[in-house]
Motif scaffolding. Structure first.
Motif, PDB file in Angstrom:
ATOM      1  N   LEU A  57      91.786  56.921 -23.881  1.00  0.00           N
ATOM      2  CA  LEU A  57      93.118  57.533 -23.837  1.00  0.00           C
ATOM      3  C   LEU A  57      93.665  57.563 -22.411  1.00  0.00           C
ATOM      4  N   LEU A  58      92.791  57.819 -21.457  1.00  0.00           N
ATOM      5  CA  LEU A  58      93.224  57.918 -20.065  1.00  0.00           C
ATOM      6  C   LEU A  58      93.294  56.558 -19.383  1.00  0.00           C
ATOM      7  N   HIS A  59      92.631  55.590 -19.955  1.00  0.00           N
ATOM      8  CA  HIS A  59      92.563  54.253 -19.353  1.00  0.00           C
ATOM      9  C   HIS A  59      93.812  53.423 -19.642  1.00  0.00           C
ATOM     10  N   LYS A  60      94.572  53.802 -20.648  1.00  0.00           N
ATOM     11  CA  LYS A  60      95.767  53.036 -21.041  1.00  0.00           C
ATOM     12  C   LYS A  60      96.788  53.032 -19.911  1.00  0.00           C
ATOM     13  N   PRO A  61      97.448  51.886 -19.709  1.00  0.00           N
ATOM     14  CA  PRO A  61      98.489  51.833 -18.671  1.00  0.00           C
ATOM     15  C   PRO A  61      99.718  52.646 -19.082  1.00  0.00           C
ATOM     16  N   LEU A  62     100.456  53.111 -18.089  1.00  0.00           N
ATOM     17  CA  LEU A  62     101.669  53.873 -18.361  1.00  0.00           C
ATOM     18  C   LEU A  62     102.715  53.037 -19.092  1.00  0.00           C
ATOM     19  N   SER A  63     102.780  51.772 -18.770  1.00  0.00           N
ATOM     20  CA  SER A  63     103.682  50.842 -19.449  1.00  0.00           C
ATOM     21  C   SER A  63     103.035  49.463 -19.443  1.00  0.00           C
ATOM     22  N   ASP A  64     103.665  48.516 -20.095  1.00  0.00           N
ATOM     23  CA  ASP A  64     103.094  47.159 -20.175  1.00  0.00           C
ATOM     24  C   ASP A  64     102.962  46.515 -18.799  1.00  0.00           C
ATOM     25  N   LEU A  68      99.096  51.397 -13.253  1.00  0.00           N
ATOM     26  CA  LEU A  68      98.740  52.811 -13.180  1.00  0.00           C
ATOM     27  C   LEU A  68      98.379  53.305 -14.574  1.00  0.00           C
ATOM     28  N   SER A  69      97.227  53.950 -14.692  1.00  0.00           N
ATOM     29  CA  SER A  69      96.799  54.434 -16.006  1.00  0.00           C
ATOM     30  C   SER A  69      97.365  55.818 -16.297  1.00  0.00           C
ATOM     31  N   VAL A  70      97.314  56.207 -17.556  1.00  0.00           N
ATOM     32  CA  VAL A  70      97.795  57.503 -18.007  1.00  0.00           C
ATOM     33  C   VAL A  70      97.003  58.633 -17.342  1.00  0.00           C
ATOM     34  N   GLY A  71      95.740  58.399 -17.066  1.00  0.00           N
ATOM     35  CA  GLY A  71      94.880  59.431 -16.500  1.00  0.00           C
ATOM     36  C   GLY A  71      95.298  59.888 -15.118  1.00  0.00           C
ATOM     37  N   PHE A  72      95.886  58.985 -14.335  1.00  0.00           N
ATOM     38  CA  PHE A  72      96.253  59.353 -12.962  1.00  0.00           C
ATOM     39  C   PHE A  72      97.297  60.458 -12.914  1.00  0.00           C
ATOM     40  N   PRO A  73      98.436  60.323 -13.580  1.00  0.00           N
ATOM     41  CA  PRO A  73      99.424  61.416 -13.512  1.00  0.00           C
ATOM     42  C   PRO A  73      98.934  62.701 -14.186  1.00  0.00           C
TER      43      PRO A  73
END
Length: 110
Positions: A57-64, A68-73
């Motif tokens: 879940l956290l590894h997915k990119p913010l967009s295509d 930057l992955s979802v986990g960072f923000p």
């Protein structure tokens, strides 16, 4: 070595402990500290649980196009939340809690 009589100091402590405003201060400060601690702990441990049990879940990119992955923000938001909650506590500590402390001090030293 200072050899002051501790009896007057003990009577001041006793007057503070008997003051209803002191009990109100302790109750309000404890309630706020527990609430803010719970918010921080739920945030941190919730994040750690996702890292441990659902890292995809956290590894997915913010967009295509994003690297930057979802986990960072989300991680950054948890840190910022901690700073904000510190500010909330400071607001109360320097505001209503300090006002109550000043009232207790005035009443005790009269």
């Amino acid at each position: 070595m200072h050899s002051a009589d501790p009896a007057p100091l003990a009577s001041v402590y006793e007057r503070v402990r008997k003051n209803p405003k002191f009990h109100e201060l302790v109750r309000r400060r404890s309630r706020l500290a527990l609430l803010l601690s719970a918010v921080v702990l739920v945030g941190y441990y919730g994040f750690m649980m996702v890292v441990a049990f659902a890292p995809d879940l956290l590894h997915k990119p913010l967009s295509d196009e994003s690297s930057l992955s979802v986990g960072f923000p989300i991680g950054a938001a948890i840190i910022i939340l901690s700073w904000l909650l510190t500010g909330v506590y400071s607001h109360f500590a320097n505001g209503s809690f300090q006002d109550l402390t000043d009232e207790i001090t005035r009443e005790t030293l009269q």
